[in-house]
Design an enzyme around this catalytic site. Sequence first.
Site, PDB file in Angstrom:
ATOM      1  CG  ASP A  58      -4.870  11.989   0.624  1.00 49.21           C
ATOM      2  OD1 ASP A  58      -4.328  12.824  -0.115  1.00 49.21           O
ATOM      3  OD2 ASP A  58      -5.746  11.196   0.224  1.00 49.21           O
ATOM      4  CD  GLU A  59      -6.356   7.635   0.542  1.00 48.34           C
ATOM      5  OE1 GLU A  59      -7.341   7.095   1.059  1.00 48.34           O
ATOM      6  OE2 GLU A  59      -6.341   7.988  -0.660  1.00 48.34           O
ATOM      7  CB  CYS A  60       2.165   8.532   1.016  1.00 46.49           C
ATOM      8  SG  CYS A  60       2.379  10.059   0.095  1.00 46.49           S
ATOM      9  CB  THR A  86      -8.362   6.696  -3.071  1.00 43.46           C
ATOM     10  OG1 THR A  86      -7.942   6.376  -1.757  1.00 43.46           O
ATOM     11  CG2 THR A  86      -7.236   7.322  -3.831  1.00 43.46           C
ATOM     12  CG  HIS A 118      -3.815  10.613  -4.230  1.00 41.93           C
ATOM     13  ND1 HIS A 118      -4.550   9.512  -4.603  1.00 41.93           N
ATOM     14  CD2 HIS A 118      -3.899  10.690  -2.875  1.00 41.93           C
ATOM     15  CE1 HIS A 118      -5.059   8.944  -3.513  1.00 41.93           C
ATOM     16  NE2 HIS A 118      -4.668   9.622  -2.465  1.00 41.93           N
TER      17      HIS A 118
END
Length: 674
Positions: free
Chosen positions: A315-317, A2, A260
Site C-alpha cells: 500500500d501507499e507507495c 499510515t 513502508h
Amino acid sequence: MTNARLTGFWCCSLLAVSTLSLSGHLFAREKSPLAVMPEPAHVAQGEGEFFIDGNFGITIKGYDELRLARAQQRFLDILSKETGIPFKREAVATQSHFIIQTAGPSAAVQQLGEDESYHLTISTTDVELKAPNPLGVLRGLQTFLQLVRINEQGFSVPVVTIDDAPRFPWRGLLIDSGHRFVPIPAVKRNLDAMEAVKLNVFHWRFADDQGFHIESKKFPLLQEKASSGLYYSQDEVREIVAYARDRGIRVVPEFDMPCHAKSWFQGYPDLSGGKDPSQSSAMDPSRESTYKLLNGFIGEMSALFPDSYFHTGGDECDMKEWESNPRIREYMQAHSIKDGAALQVRFTARIQKIVAAHKKIMEGWDEVLQPDTPKDVVIQSWRGPRSLAEAARSGNRGVLSSGYYIDLNQSAEEHYLVDPLGDNTAALTPEQKNRVLGGEATMWTDIVDADNMDNRIWPRTAAIAERLWSPEQIKDVDSMYQRLAIVSQKLEYYGPRHRLITEEMLQRMSGDPNPEALKVLAAVVQPPRMYERQQLRGDFTVLNRLDDAVSPESDTAREFDVIAQRISSGTATAQDWQQARAWLELWRDNDAKLQPMLKRSFLTQDLAPVSSNLRRIAEIGLQALDDLHEHHSVNAGLRQRNIEFLKSVAKPQAVLLLMPATSVERLVQASKTQ
C-alpha cells in the site's frame, strides 16, 4: 500502514435478542433474553436454569486431543474467575453434567473455511455440546461462558438450545507491531479476548518505517539495526502461533513491501529505491539483488508461519521516489515501464511468484489488485466497499477493513453497521459475494502503545466480531450496546485491561490514588475522531495524556445523549428527567473539586479550561431542563448565545472532545423562544 487509510450503558440483566434459524427463517423474539455476543444464528429457549456449583464437571467423548484438554482447563479457569468457585481439573464421571462430543479432528494446520459450527443443548440438569471438530467445541464453550449469570439462587445458565455457525470464514484482528513493538503478554491477552468473541484470524504486522521487530536468522541486520533491541525471537513467534492455534485462531504475518520499508534499509541499504537510504521508504524494484534477498526472507518466514496466507502489504507507495532516481528511471525506460504505478505492478508480480514458490497464497492491500493479478491473491480493502466489490468482480477474494479501523476512535455503532456485503458489495452476484471472505479490525499503533491498546481494541471489536459471525439481519444497535456492556465486563476475566487502564493512567497523571474528580471529567470526554488526533498532537508522541487514557467512546455521554433525545422529543420518563438532572449537577459541581488537582501536575494543567467548560455546559443544561419541564419561553438572544457557546466547546480542546456539549445543545434547541 499510515494515517491516509480513511474509510468507516446500560448494563442490565434483561436484554432483547433477535434470533435467526440456520435455514434462513424470519427472526423471532424469544421470551427470555440472552447476553451473548456474537449473537448465535439460531436460539430456542426453554424454561428454567442450569445451576453451577462446586460439583460442576466436564467429560470429553468421541474424538479427543490435547488441545481439547487445554480448552477445558481454560474454560474452567474463566468460569472460576467469574463465579469464585474452584472447579476440579479432572471431572468425576458421576459428577459430570457437561458432555462434549467431538466427531473428529480439524486440520493439522488450521485452514480458511473449516467448519466452526456447534450444537449446544442446556437443560436444568445437563449440558451437551456437539461439534464436528475441535473448532466448533472452542466456539461453543465461549457461548456457554457468556450465558453465565448471577441471580438470587446462585450462578446459572438458561435452558436453551443453540445451533450456531459463522456467516464469514475470515474474522480477524490486525495488531501492528511495526510502528510500535507490542510485547508478548499484550499479544496473548488479546488472543484470549479474540477467542472469547469467536474471532479466528490474527493478522500480525512486524515492520514499518519506524522499526523491524522480528528475528531473521538469514538477514540478522534487519532486527539488529532497526528494532532498538525490541523484537520477537523465532521461538517466541512459534509460541504465539501455537497459543493462537489452541484458541482456534490462524496467524497471518505481514511484511509490507515495496513501501513502508525504511527500517529494512538500516541493515541492508542496497534494498533502497531512493537516492539516500536514510530518507527512503521504498525498495528498489529494478535490482535483481532486491528479489534475491526477498526470496530468502520470504522463504525463511514462510517456514516460521504455517498458515497458507502470507501478507505482503503493497500500500501507499510514493512513486516520486522511484521516478526521481536516475538509475531507476533508466531501468523503466529500458523496460517500457511508463510510470511508478506500472513499476509497482511489475514488482508485485515478482513477489507473488516468490510467495507462491514457497507454497503460500499472497494477500495484499488494495493497491496490489491489477488487471492481471492472479485470482488466488486475496485483497484486503482499506479504501472501502467499492474496491472490495472490484476485487470480487475481478475474480479475487477479499477481506474488508474499511470501517473497522478501531484506532480512529469511532463508535461501536459505526463499526457495527459496516457490513462486508453492504453498500457496493450488496449488488454483487451470489458467486461474487462468495469471494467476500469477511473482515478484519485494524489496530494501528501510530498513536497507541501496549499500555493503552486494550481500551482501543475492546470492547468495540466485539461488535465487529458479531457483524462477521452473526446473521446479516441482526442489526439492533440498542441490543448490541446492552450486550456489549456485559461482554466488556466478562472480557476482564480473559486478561484484557481495557477497563483498568484508564483508572491506572488517571492515577499516574494526577499522582492521586483515587482521583475521583478527574474520573468524572474522564467519563464524558473522548479522543478526537478519525485523524484529527494526529493532526492536533502528532504521531509517535509519549502517550500519557487524558486523550490517551480515556475510551474512544464514552458510555456515560452516549447514555446522556439518548436521554436528551427523549426529553427533546417529549417522550422522556420521570426517571429520564431525574437521571439527566443528576448528571448535570454532578458535572456542574465537579469543577470546583477538580481545579486544585489539575494545577498540581504538568500532565493535567491543560485540562483546566476543559473542566470549566464542562461546568458551563452543565449550567446551561440545567436551565434548559427547567425551561422544558416548566414550558418556559426563553430569551431568543440568550438561547442563541448558549447555542454558539455549545458549538464552540464541542470542538477539540486539550486534544479532547467534551461529549455532553452536543446533547445539551439538543436540549437548548428544543426550548421555545419568547
